[in-house]
Design a protein around this motif. Structure first.
Motif, PDB file in Angstrom:
ATOM      1  N   PRO A 239       0.801  -1.235   0.000  1.00 13.94           N
ATOM      2  CA  PRO A 239       0.000   0.000   0.000  1.00 13.94           C
ATOM      3  C   PRO A 239       0.830   1.279   0.000  1.00 13.94           C
ATOM      4  CG  PRO A 239      -0.151  -1.144   2.123  1.00 13.94           C
ATOM      5  CD  PRO A 239       0.501  -2.086   1.169  1.00 13.94           C
ATOM      6  N   LYS A 240       1.987   1.261   0.633  1.00 17.23           N
ATOM      7  CA  LYS A 240       2.825   2.465   0.639  1.00 17.23           C
ATOM      8  C   LYS A 240       3.436   2.724  -0.733  1.00 17.23           C
ATOM      9  CE  LYS A 240       3.936   2.508   5.580  1.00 17.23           C
ATOM     10  NZ  LYS A 240       5.028   2.506   6.599  1.00 17.23           N
ATOM     11  N   VAL A 241       3.737   1.653  -1.463  1.00 16.82           N
ATOM     12  CA  VAL A 241       4.208   1.816  -2.840  1.00 16.82           C
ATOM     13  C   VAL A 241       3.089   2.424  -3.680  1.00 16.82           C
ATOM     14  CG1 VAL A 241       4.940   0.605  -4.933  1.00 16.82           C
ATOM     15  CG2 VAL A 241       5.919  -0.026  -2.713  1.00 16.82           C
ATOM     16  N   TYR A 242       1.886   1.901  -3.515  1.00 12.95           N
ATOM     17  CA  TYR A 242       0.750   2.455  -4.262  1.00 12.95           C
ATOM     18  C   TYR A 242       0.591   3.944  -3.960  1.00 12.95           C
ATOM     19  CZ  TYR A 242      -3.803   3.128  -6.322  1.00 12.95           C
ATOM     20  OH  TYR A 242      -4.833   3.605  -7.107  1.00 12.95           O
ATOM     21  N   GLU A 243       0.730   4.322  -2.706  1.00 15.71           N
ATOM     22  CA  GLU A 243       0.592   5.733  -2.322  1.00 15.71           C
ATOM     23  C   GLU A 243       1.632   6.600  -3.017  1.00 15.71           C
ATOM     24  OE1 GLU A 243       0.658   8.533   1.728  1.00 15.71           O
ATOM     25  OE2 GLU A 243       1.122   6.388   1.845  1.00 15.71           O
TER      26      GLU A 243
END
Length: 280
Positions: A239-243
């Motif tokens: 999720p942090k990569v997506y962000e």
């Protein structure tokens, strides 16, 4: 970055009109564009026309492209740039896209930890050369365009974005509201996690394509194609990569995909979310 004049853009669009039936066929062929509003689709169509004017598509024997084929390729190429300034030449440093009728052999060279240089011929479906052309396998191009967490065009053009800072290393030029330290930490943590999973559980399916674990450049390229064609999978895995990708590309494909599901419970992601390896 080099600036693209509005006058030149208008001239290109005026001299290269797109027949509505051709654009309708492009939209039918590319579920990845579902959920974009009319203004976004108009912008994407215009940018695709400019892309085709600026980049030369060269095909080897065995490849034949119709106008719809060319538009579909260009639309996917421009999707990552849809929310970025059109004045800036994000795809600088190359003028040609070379289309092969199948996967191709490419010379590879690597120096191992002991300093020994290894050379071999690798089979690839795509390559992006620093200050050189992009090479694509046309069957893989035709397999792109759905929500199957695979898109060869976006993958290889992500390498070109990565190369704006020099050699591809997973660090494209970030916007002023982004922080290089945060980007580096998030990407390195996810990259390390993926490699650890592959080392510790070699027979279990990884959360994203294992090819992303090759090096930071491939991690960025694979995650870019997931961001646009399998955003739910990327968000679930990292999720942090997506962000960070949402900040970089200034888009939220996951929200678009969720809206499509909410509007039509029968809308479903395209099948075949495994088995693709870009190798480029």
């Amino acid at each position: 970055m080099w600036l693209f004049s509005d006058l030149r853009r208008r001239h290109i669009l005026k001299n290269n009109p797109v027949e509505p039936q051709f654009w309708a066929e492009v939209l039918k062929r590319l579920p990845i564009l579902d959920g974009l509003d009319a203004e976004q689709l108009q912008c994407l169509r215009d940018r695709a026309v400019v892309f085709l004017d600026q980049k030369h598509l060269n095909y080897l024997p065995g490849v034949e492209l119709s106008k719809v084929d060319r538009l579909a390729l260009a639309a996917q190429a421009e999707l990552p740039l849809l929310a970025l300034s059109e004045d800036l030449n994000w795809y600088q440093g190359f003028h040609e896209i070379l289309l092969y009728p199948d996967d191709f052999l490419s010379p590879q060279r690597n120096r191992d930890a002991s300093g020994v240089v290894h050379e071999w011929q690798g089979t690839h479906s795509g390559e992006a050369w620093l200050q050189g052309p992009i090479i694509l396998s046309y069957p893989s191009v035709r397999s792109s365009g759905g929500w199957q967490a695979y898109n060869l065009i976006i993958h290889e053009l992500a390498h070109k974005l990565d190369m704006l800072n020099g050699s591809a290393n997973g660090h494209p030029p970030l916007h002023d509201n982004m922080h290089i330290e945060t980007w580096a930490e998030v990407m390195q943590t996810a990259f390390n996690h993926l490699n650890q999973l592959l080392d510790n559980h070699p027979h279990s399916p990884p959360p994203i394509d294992a090819y992303a674990a090759e090096n930071p450049a491939e991690f960025f390229a694979v995650c870019s194609e997931y961001f646009f064609s399998g955003p739910d999978l990327l968000h679930s895995a990292y999720p942090k990569v997506y962000e960070q990708f949402s900040l970089f590309y200034r888009q939220d494909p996951l929200a678009r995909l969720k809206s499509l599901h909410a509007a039509d419970p029968h809308y479903h992601t395209q099948v075949n979310r495994s088995g693709h390896t870009t190798n480029g």
